[in-house]
Write an enzyme that holds these catalytic residues in place. Structure first.
Site, PDB file in Angstrom:
ATOM      1  N   ASP A   1     -40.049  10.290  32.751  1.00  0.00           N
ATOM      2  CA  ASP A   1     -39.090  11.673  33.555  1.00  0.00           C
ATOM      3  C   ASP A   1     -39.313  12.486  32.561  1.00  0.00           C
ATOM      4  OD1 ASP A   1     -40.524  11.144  35.851  1.00  0.00           O
ATOM      5  OD2 ASP A   1     -38.767  11.087  36.580  1.00  0.00           O
TER       6      ASP A   1
ATOM      7  N   TYR B   1     -38.000  11.293  52.904  1.00  0.00           N
ATOM      8  CA  TYR B   1     -39.025  12.487  52.597  1.00  0.00           C
ATOM      9  C   TYR B   1     -40.256  12.384  52.720  1.00  0.00           C
ATOM     10  CZ  TYR B   1     -39.878  10.262  47.693  1.00  0.00           C
ATOM     11  OH  TYR B   1     -40.361   9.641  46.619  1.00  0.00           O
TER      12      TYR B   1
ATOM     13  N   LYS C   1     -44.229  19.074  50.580  1.00  0.00           N
ATOM     14  CA  LYS C   1     -42.908  17.839  51.257  1.00  0.00           C
ATOM     15  C   LYS C   1     -41.753  18.439  51.725  1.00  0.00           C
ATOM     16  CE  LYS C   1     -43.012  14.931  45.899  1.00  0.00           C
ATOM     17  NZ  LYS C   1     -41.849  14.947  45.116  1.00  0.00           N
TER      18      LYS C   1
ATOM     19  N   HIS D   1     -41.522  16.377  40.123  1.00  0.00           N
ATOM     20  CA  HIS D   1     -43.042  15.322  39.740  1.00  0.00           C
ATOM     21  C   HIS D   1     -43.949  16.652  41.105  1.00  0.00           C
ATOM     22  CE1 HIS D   1     -40.811  11.662  39.894  1.00  0.00           C
ATOM     23  NE2 HIS D   1     -40.554  12.310  38.884  1.00  0.00           N
TER      24      HIS D   1
END
Length: 188
Positions: free
Chosen positions: A168, A132, A72, A62
């Site tokens: 996905d 995260y 991230k 992503h």
């Protein structure tokens, strides 16, 4: 913290510098000053927590297009996962390259994912939990993804995923129009 360079420009594999004694240890997960000195993002607007129940589950790959492009900072806090960063920045010297590393509760390593890079992971054991931090708020209209087995990138996953979300699994083969390559020009 120890910031290790990777084959993906701007991506870092981060190790904690533990200071310990008979009681255990102490280590910083984040220090604004150290991140700034390393040329990394220092502002994070959201912290996310994900739990993946079964080994072999793939999440990703992503990313978000500008203006929601995000950095991230990923750490596995329980279990083990194999974390991947894929460079999609057309101006980057490492465009199209990927880097993967094992993150686990045991090794306490973190992955720093630059803006313009896709991110994903596959779990190598049951009950893998990731924490995260992200530098931009989620923009659903800016969300994009790269399929885990896109032949253009030939990511060498350590295991073949057994569980993948429909979303996905359905990302198209990489192409400039859908994946927004022009919008990622100049993103660092």
């Amino acid at each position: 913290m120890i910031f290790h360079e990777t084959p993906v420009a701007g991506c870092r594999l981060i190790e904690l510098e533990k200071r310990g004694d008979a009681r255990g240890f102490f280590a910083r997960l984040f220090c604004e000053r150290e991140f700034a000195q390393a040329g990394l993002e220092t502002r994070f607007v959201q912290a996310n927590n994900s739990l993946t129940s079964e080994a072999g589950t793939l999440r990703g790959l992503h990313y978000q297009l500008p203006p929601a492009a995000e950095v991230k900072l990923v750490r596995c806090v329980r279990g083990v996962l194999w974390d991947v960063v894929l460079d999609l920045r057309p101006d980057s010297p490492s465009f199209g390259r990927w880097f993967g590393a094992e993150l686990s509760a045991e090794n306490r390593r973190m992955m720093y994912v630059p803006r313009g890079c896709a991110h994903g992971f596959v779990t190598l054991g049951d009950d893998a939990e990731a924490l995260y931090f992200v530098s931009a708020f989620y923009g659903p209209e800016e969300e994009r993804g790269v399929r885990w087995n896109d032949p253009r990138f030939a990511i060498d996953w350590p295991v073949t995923p057994t569980t993948i979300s429909d979303k996905d699994a359905a990302w198209p083969d990489f192409n400039d129009d859908f994946h927004g390559t022009a919008r990622l020009r100049g993103v660092r």
